[in-house]
Scaffold this active site. Structure first.
Site, PDB file in Angstrom:
ATOM      1  N   ALA A  23       0.791  -1.224   0.000  1.00  0.00           N
ATOM      2  CA  ALA A  23       0.000   0.000   0.000  1.00  0.00           C
ATOM      3  C   ALA A  23       0.827   1.280   0.000  1.00  0.00           C
ATOM      4  O   ALA A  23       0.337   2.330  -0.424  1.00  0.00           O
ATOM      5  CB  ALA A  23      -0.946   0.001   1.197  1.00  0.00           C
ATOM      6  N   ARG A  26       5.039   2.551  -4.795  1.00  0.00           N
ATOM      7  CA  ARG A  26       4.682   3.511  -5.839  1.00  0.00           C
ATOM      8  C   ARG A  26       3.350   3.164  -6.495  1.00  0.00           C
ATOM      9  O   ARG A  26       2.490   4.019  -6.699  1.00  0.00           O
ATOM     10  CB  ARG A  26       5.800   3.580  -6.884  1.00  0.00           C
ATOM     11  CG  ARG A  26       7.119   4.115  -6.326  1.00  0.00           C
ATOM     12  CD  ARG A  26       8.207   4.126  -7.390  1.00  0.00           C
ATOM     13  NE  ARG A  26       9.467   4.614  -6.843  1.00  0.00           N
ATOM     14  CZ  ARG A  26      10.570   4.790  -7.575  1.00  0.00           C
ATOM     15  NH1 ARG A  26      10.569   4.491  -8.865  1.00  0.00           N
ATOM     16  NH2 ARG A  26      11.670   5.240  -7.000  1.00  0.00           N
ATOM     17  N   THR A 124       1.729  -7.605  -9.509  1.00  0.00           N
ATOM     18  CA  THR A 124       3.125  -7.984  -9.309  1.00  0.00           C
ATOM     19  C   THR A 124       3.518  -9.016 -10.359  1.00  0.00           C
ATOM     20  O   THR A 124       2.821 -10.007 -10.556  1.00  0.00           O
ATOM     21  CB  THR A 124       3.325  -8.597  -7.906  1.00  0.00           C
ATOM     22  OG1 THR A 124       2.759  -7.708  -6.936  1.00  0.00           O
ATOM     23  CG2 THR A 124       4.799  -8.825  -7.619  1.00  0.00           C
ATOM     24  N   THR A 125       4.630  -8.793 -11.044  1.00  0.00           N
ATOM     25  CA  THR A 125       5.084  -9.737 -12.061  1.00  0.00           C
ATOM     26  C   THR A 125       6.114 -10.695 -11.463  1.00  0.00           C
ATOM     27  O   THR A 125       6.567 -10.525 -10.345  1.00  0.00           O
ATOM     28  CB  THR A 125       5.681  -8.998 -13.267  1.00  0.00           C
ATOM     29  OG1 THR A 125       6.740  -8.130 -12.819  1.00  0.00           O
ATOM     30  CG2 THR A 125       4.620  -8.156 -13.967  1.00  0.00           C
ATOM     31  N   HIS A 179      12.523   0.100 -17.722  1.00  0.00           N
ATOM     32  CA  HIS A 179      11.861   0.395 -16.469  1.00  0.00           C
ATOM     33  C   HIS A 179      12.807   1.126 -15.518  1.00  0.00           C
ATOM     34  O   HIS A 179      14.023   1.164 -15.737  1.00  0.00           O
ATOM     35  CB  HIS A 179      11.369  -0.894 -15.784  1.00  0.00           C
ATOM     36  CG  HIS A 179      10.099  -1.424 -16.365  1.00  0.00           C
ATOM     37  ND1 HIS A 179      10.067  -2.180 -17.521  1.00  0.00           N
ATOM     38  CD2 HIS A 179       8.810  -1.320 -15.946  1.00  0.00           C
ATOM     39  CE1 HIS A 179       8.817  -2.518 -17.787  1.00  0.00           C
ATOM     40  NE2 HIS A 179       8.037  -2.013 -16.851  1.00  0.00           N
ATOM     41  N   LYS A 183      12.936  -1.902 -10.224  1.00  0.00           N
ATOM     42  CA  LYS A 183      12.153  -3.069 -10.633  1.00  0.00           C
ATOM     43  C   LYS A 183      13.010  -4.315 -10.443  1.00  0.00           C
ATOM     44  O   LYS A 183      14.141  -4.386 -10.925  1.00  0.00           O
ATOM     45  CB  LYS A 183      11.713  -2.946 -12.092  1.00  0.00           C
ATOM     46  CG  LYS A 183      10.852  -4.111 -12.568  1.00  0.00           C
ATOM     47  CD  LYS A 183      10.259  -3.848 -13.937  1.00  0.00           C
ATOM     48  CE  LYS A 183       9.449  -5.032 -14.428  1.00  0.00           C
ATOM     49  NZ  LYS A 183       8.323  -5.380 -13.515  1.00  0.00           N
ATOM     50  N   GLY A 189       7.123  -8.710 -16.876  1.00  0.00           N
ATOM     51  CA  GLY A 189       6.002  -9.577 -17.206  1.00  0.00           C
ATOM     52  C   GLY A 189       5.259  -9.094 -18.432  1.00  0.00           C
ATOM     53  O   GLY A 189       4.753  -9.895 -19.234  1.00  0.00           O
TER      54      GLY A 189
END
Length: 290
Positions: A23, A26, A124-125, A179, A183, A189
């Protein structure tokens, strides 16, 4: 894996209870703001492991005012509470978990949500094909709808569809994703999903034209069984970007999508939150809902 959503979702009299994992991250913070601003949703849980934030009101932390939702690191306890507080069952009922955490915990989070009857919406990947299949089987047995969405941007879905269509006409193709440097997984993904959609054509790409040699290992990118090559760039200042380049004698055809701000993902997140409770199983990809 179940790929077809159920019947069109009808608006519910009660707001959709939503738990956000990650929560204060980003993406998670944007989700909290979007849920708070949506009249048909209500935030019932905020999970985050940031040191020193346990018990703080998530609304005050994000500048939204007092939301009376305390931040907690107790993932399982929050799911249990959300599940018990929502008595409605069957299609259109139950709480929803939106997860933007870390690849190292996403499988356990998704499986845990299904076990508690909370509908997972996973941004989430990092899930492997084997993990996705296991989760799809588990969701089907539990009769819990869920969604794993590598990218919530409608623009990215349009790019992926265009790339899949263009692949019929080109034998040479490489993908590059860019990215921010926080990351954790590479390739993204979204990039993997794009490659998978291109590969549904069933052809082989990038036939060798010369005996290649890398003087620096990996400089030609990651090689998939289809012949597609995937490249990852990580730099501060980037958000999320993807480029698909096709080549043929005398021409190149380039598709590119740039995310300038994470708010671009929120319409897709809310769309999924509103529809996930009507699904008959676990879906993979936002295009299944559009």
């Amino acid at each position: 894996m179940t790929t077809a959503p159920g019947s069109a979702d009808a608006p519910s009299a009660a707001p959709i209870p939503v738990v956000v994992a990650g929560a204060l991250g980003r993406m998670g913070a944007e989700v909290v703001k979007a849920v708070h601003g949506a009249p048909d949703c209500v935030l019932v849980g905020a999970i985050d492991s940031t040191p020193g934030k346990e018990g703080a009101d998530v609304g005050l932390e994000l500048g939204l005012g007092d939301l009376e939702v305390a931040i907690t690191a107790d993932f399982e306890g929050t799911l249990c509470q959300a599940s018990q507080s929502v008595r409605q069952s069957g299609p259109g009922g139950g709480a929803v978990l939106v997860d933007f955490t870390h690849p190292s915990v996403v499988y356990e989070h998704t499986r845990g949500a299904i076990a508690y009857g909370v509908h997972p919406v996973i941004g989430t990947t990092g899930l492997s094909p084997e993990q996705l299949q296991d989760l799809a089987t588990f969701a089907a047995k539990a009769s819990v709808g869920g969604a794993v969405i590598p990218n919530f941007s409608v623009g990215m879905v349009l790019l992926q569809q265009a790339a899949a269509a263009a692949a019929r006409f080109y034998d040479f193709c490489e993908l590059t994703e860019l990215h921010h440097n926080r990351k954790a997984d590479a390739p993204s993904g979204t990039c993997i999903k794009t490659a998978e959609l291109i590969e549904e054509l069933g052809k082989t790409f990038n036939p060798l034209q010369v005996d290649e040699h890398e003087s620096l290992a990996g400089c030609r990118g990651g090689l998939r069984d289809s012949g597609l090559r995937l490249h990852s760039v990580r730099l501060p200042g980037l958000v999320a970007h993807q480029e698909v380049m096709f080549g043929a004698p005398g021409e190149t055809y380039t598709l590119r999508h740039d995310t300038i701000d994470r708010s671009a993902y929120m319409p897709g997140v809310l769309l999924t939150v509103r529809r996930v409770r009507t699904l008959e199983g676990l879906i993979y990809g936002l295009e299944k809902l559009l």
